[in-house]
Write a protein that holds these residues in place. Sequence first.
Motif, PDB file in Angstrom:
ATOM      1  N   PRO A  11       0.809  -1.216   0.000  1.00 47.52           N
ATOM      2  CA  PRO A  11       0.000   0.000   0.000  1.00 47.52           C
ATOM      3  C   PRO A  11       0.838   1.260   0.000  1.00 47.52           C
ATOM      4  N   TYR A  69      -6.101   3.972  -5.370  1.00 48.30           N
ATOM      5  CA  TYR A  69      -4.953   3.116  -5.065  1.00 48.30           C
ATOM      6  C   TYR A  69      -3.798   3.351  -6.021  1.00 48.30           C
ATOM      7  N   SER A 266       1.401   7.504   2.639  1.00 48.06           N
ATOM      8  CA  SER A 266       0.541   6.455   3.187  1.00 48.06           C
ATOM      9  C   SER A 266       0.462   6.580   4.701  1.00 48.06           C
ATOM     10  N   ASP A 297      -4.314   4.023   5.222  1.00 44.66           N
ATOM     11  CA  ASP A 297      -4.036   2.988   4.221  1.00 44.66           C
ATOM     12  C   ASP A 297      -3.903   1.616   4.876  1.00 44.66           C
ATOM     13  N   ARG A 328      -9.934   4.474   2.144  1.00 41.42           N
ATOM     14  CA  ARG A 328      -8.606   4.318   1.552  1.00 41.42           C
ATOM     15  C   ARG A 328      -7.903   3.042   2.029  1.00 41.42           C
ATOM     16  N   LYS A 330      -6.302  -0.392   2.618  1.00 42.17           N
ATOM     17  CA  LYS A 330      -5.875  -1.463   1.723  1.00 42.17           C
ATOM     18  C   LYS A 330      -5.462  -2.710   2.489  1.00 42.17           C
TER      19      LYS A 330
END
Length: 366
Positions: A11, A69, A266, A297, A328, A330
């Motif tokens: 990420p 992403y 991130s 993230d 957001r 991941k």
Amino acid sequence: MQHHTINLKSPIKCNGLSPNPNFLQNPRLIPTIFPTVSLKKSHSWILNCQGVEVPVANHRPNSLGFRNYSCDAERLGSLGVKEIDVVTLGNLCVDIVLNVPNLPPDSVDERKAYMEQLLKSAPDKKFWEAGGNSNMAIAAARLGLCCMTIGHVGDEIYGRFLVDVLHDEGIGVIEISEGNEVESSGATYETLLCWVLVDPLQRHGFCSRADFSNEPAFCWMSELSSEAKMAIKKSKILFCNGYGFDELSPGLIVSALKYAVEVGTSVFFDPGPRGKKLSAGTPEEQKALGEFLKMSDVLLLTSEEAESLTGIGNPLLAGQDLLKRGLRTKWVIVKMGEKGSILITMSSISCAPAFKVSTERNTFIL
């Protein structure tokens, strides 16, 4: 029956550059610690992690977690190269570890008097340790990552000790706020101490001045310094945890989150034990927690913390729930003590076993 394996994607945004080679090649880090589980199409399946079987509900992955992403090369290119691997936000403290005959009493007033008695004389330096986010930064630096810390330390013996420890590890310290209207010699300016107290039965108790105030320890801070913003902008990752709210106002912490999102950094968030308190805290604290759960993230939390935030006892399903809620998010990493950890993405689930750490007297499972 056909099987397919989905590879994990990092990420971490890298501005079109290859990630730090030390990070990817180190065999102890995520790409090899977490073997990707083979998924069966259109069937429910079971994840086995060190003998622990967790049933997984059959559902279609929600693509919401992959929003934004892919890197916007043009936008990120204008931000410059991200030279720092990770910066931590807040939670810079000195731990003082002492053996005591009895743990602090439960009464707030008695605990405060207990701590004030401890403060009357500084214990020998052999009992001092870098605490809080310093631990994460030191661990990352020893793995070869370029690290910096953003926070506040005072200009007194404890603050100088902490800066020296971090400096020896190759970690810079950046003052989080600027233009603060506070007396620099006052107690509210001093480095935050955490007394880690151990009784003869090896039970632990913790005591800090942040425990006795409804306001964060450094509530007088209101804006990020230009140096702090530059560090966030130049870093691939901003790491935050729930203990940061003991020191900094929700508004200041959220401003760092929003700035990180703006500049393509991130965000990794570990709510820790404070997550439950924040979820039932002031409207500002609840809103800040919600922002982090949506905009980070990567989320890192224990199975107990995941349950407290979702109401779901199954750690895998709780992690999937957090993943779906995020705008957001991941990766969600759920830590389960001796049972290991699970890493959950929208397209795969991976696991890592716990490992033992031996000391002179005890063996711990991490």
